[in-house]
Write an enzyme that holds these catalytic residues in place. Structure first.
Site, PDB file in Angstrom:
ATOM      1  NE  ARG A  18      -2.456  -0.157   3.665  1.00 15.95           N
ATOM      2  CZ  ARG A  18      -3.216   0.195   4.676  1.00 15.95           C
ATOM      3  NH1 ARG A  18      -4.518   0.227   4.533  1.00 15.95           N
ATOM      4  NH2 ARG A  18      -2.704   0.528   5.829  1.00 15.95           N
ATOM      5  CB  THR A  62      -2.476   7.145  -2.540  1.00 14.16           C
ATOM      6  OG1 THR A  62      -1.783   5.899  -2.793  1.00 14.16           O
ATOM      7  CG2 THR A  62      -1.659   8.273  -3.127  1.00 14.16           C
ATOM      8  CG  ASP A 119       2.770  -3.421   8.980  1.00 11.67           C
ATOM      9  OD1 ASP A 119       3.016  -4.563   8.529  1.00 11.67           O
ATOM     10  OD2 ASP A 119       2.798  -2.402   8.282  1.00 11.67           O
ATOM     11  CG  ASP A 131       6.428  -3.786   9.847  1.00 16.75           C
ATOM     12  OD1 ASP A 131       7.188  -4.134   8.918  1.00 16.75           O
ATOM     13  OD2 ASP A 131       6.028  -2.618  10.004  1.00 16.75           O
TER      14      ASP A 131
HETATM   15  C1  PRP Z   1      -0.960  -4.998   4.322  1.00 18.83           C
HETATM   16  C2  PRP Z   1      -1.763  -6.289   4.383  1.00 18.83           C
HETATM   17  C3  PRP Z   1      -2.615  -6.201   3.157  1.00 18.83           C
HETATM   18  C4  PRP Z   1      -2.879  -4.725   3.039  1.00 18.83           C
HETATM   19  C5  PRP Z   1      -4.274  -4.451   3.511  1.00 18.83           C
HETATM   20  O1  PRP Z   1       0.089  -5.114   3.446  1.00 18.83           O
HETATM   21  O2  PRP Z   1      -0.974  -7.448   4.419  1.00 18.83           O
HETATM   22  O3  PRP Z   1      -1.991  -6.677   1.980  1.00 18.83           O
HETATM   23  O4  PRP Z   1      -1.933  -4.067   3.903  1.00 18.83           O
HETATM   24  O5  PRP Z   1      -4.599  -3.133   3.341  1.00 18.83           O
HETATM   25  P1  PRP Z   1      -5.720  -2.639   2.326  1.00 18.83           P
HETATM   26  O6  PRP Z   1      -6.903  -3.536   2.545  1.00 18.83           O
HETATM   27  O7  PRP Z   1      -5.969  -1.242   2.773  1.00 18.83           O
HETATM   28  O8  PRP Z   1      -5.188  -2.717   0.947  1.00 18.83           O
HETATM   29  P2  PRP Z   1       1.141  -3.920   3.242  1.00 18.83           P
HETATM   30  O9  PRP Z   1       0.691  -3.006   2.169  1.00 18.83           O
HETATM   31  O10 PRP Z   1       1.433  -3.293   4.587  1.00 18.83           O
HETATM   32  O11 PRP Z   1       2.402  -4.653   2.667  1.00 18.83           O
HETATM   33  P3  PRP Z   1       3.378  -5.712   3.365  1.00 18.83           P
HETATM   34  O12 PRP Z   1       2.555  -6.980   3.585  1.00 18.83           O
HETATM   35  O13 PRP Z   1       4.434  -5.890   2.363  1.00 18.83           O
HETATM   36  O14 PRP Z   1       3.851  -5.136   4.666  1.00 18.83           O
HETATM   37  N1  URA Z   2      -2.232  -3.611   6.961  1.00 14.26           N
HETATM   38  C1  URA Z   2      -1.834  -4.117   8.151  1.00 14.26           C
HETATM   39  O1  URA Z   2      -0.856  -4.875   8.211  1.00 14.26           O
HETATM   40  N2  URA Z   2      -2.522  -3.774   9.234  1.00 14.26           N
HETATM   41  C2  URA Z   2      -3.603  -2.979   9.209  1.00 14.26           C
HETATM   42  O2  URA Z   2      -4.213  -2.720  10.263  1.00 14.26           O
HETATM   43  C3  URA Z   2      -3.993  -2.467   7.953  1.00 14.26           C
HETATM   44  C4  URA Z   2      -3.296  -2.798   6.846  1.00 14.26           C
END
Ligand code: PRP
Ligand code: URA
Length: 209
Positions: free
Chosen positions: A104, A108, A200, A203
């Site tokens: 994400r 945005t 997160d 993380d």
């Molecule tokens: C997180 C999570 C989803 C997304 C959800 O990933 O694992 O993929 O956010 O958010 P949304 O419904 O608003 O799209 P992130 O973008 O943090 O990436 P990562 O898994 O690489 O940390």
């Molecule tokens: N992605 C995450 O990992 N946690 C949240 O709460 C939202 C998006």
């Protein structure tokens, strides 16, 4: 409208409460998310077709049922979806696995694609997308769009925690996709994080913060 299945099974709810806890270690977090995926997989595959088979036991012939060679694929959204793959593969050792890389944009909140690798016959497979967090729904909706462009027709989404906003967005964008979650939380905060959520997910699985 797509169906939303919320798993209220005591084992899932118990594990989810520990998963949410900020004191839970990376090791425990990984184990729990994998176990929750395993338990959710059990329900999300309830509609797999069966066929009759005869099995010779040491005593007599038994009339049994086995999964009818259904072609299935698991598709984690990187990174956090990876945490759910082991649990699913433990339940279905021969399942094929595709990968979608999305993150994400922190400003945005729009999903940005950086990787897409599917089994060659993905168009013939039923797909279960796995991603622990369904927040705005942008990532899950984009993943479904990419999979549909690749020819997939029967797609389910399995997440651990959903926000009402994400569930609604998915239902609007892809009403044909059934959604499986262990909880639907209260709302999203100003940074697009699920409240109360678990923080997160990426993380916490990979120990990057
Ligand atoms: C997180 C999570 C989803 C997304 C959800 O990933 O694992 O993929 O956010 O958010 P949304 O419904 O608003 O799209 P992130 O973008 O943090 O990436 P990562 O898994 O690489 O940390
Ligand atoms: N992605 C995450 O990992 N946690 C949240 O709460 C939202 C998006």
């Amino acid at each position: 409208m797509s169906n939303v299945h919320v798993f209220d099974h005591p084992l899932i709810q118990h594990k989810l409460s520990i998963l949410r806890d900020e004191r839970t270690s990376v090791k425990e977090f990984r184990e729990l998310i994998s176990e929750i995926a395993m338990l959710m997989c059990y329900e999300a595959t309830r509609d797999l077709p069966l066929e009759d088979v005869e099995v010779q036991t040491p005593v007599a012939m038994a009339h049994c049922r086995q999964i009818a060679g259904k072609k299935l694929a698991i598709v984690p959204i990187l990174r956090a979806g990876l945490g759910m793959v082991d649990g699913m593969v433990t339940m279905m050792p021969n399942v094929k696995v595709g990968h979608i890389g999305l993150f994400r944009d922190p400003e945005t909140l729009e999903p940005v694609k950086y990787y897409f690798k599917m089994p060659a016959d993905i168009a013939e497979r039923d797909v279960i997308i796995v991603d622990p967090m369904l927040a705005t729904g942008g990532s899950a909706a984009a993943a479904v769009t990419f999979l549909k462009e690749a020819g997939a027709q029967h797609i389910k989404l399995m997440s651990v925690i959903g926000a009402p906003e994400g569930v609604e967005a998915m239902q609007k964008a892809h009403p044909d996709v059934d959604i499986f979650v262990a909880a639907v939380d209260e709302h999203l905060n100003d940074h697009g994080y699920i409240v109360p959520g678990l923080g997160d997910a990426g993380d916490r699985i990979f120990g990057t913060k």
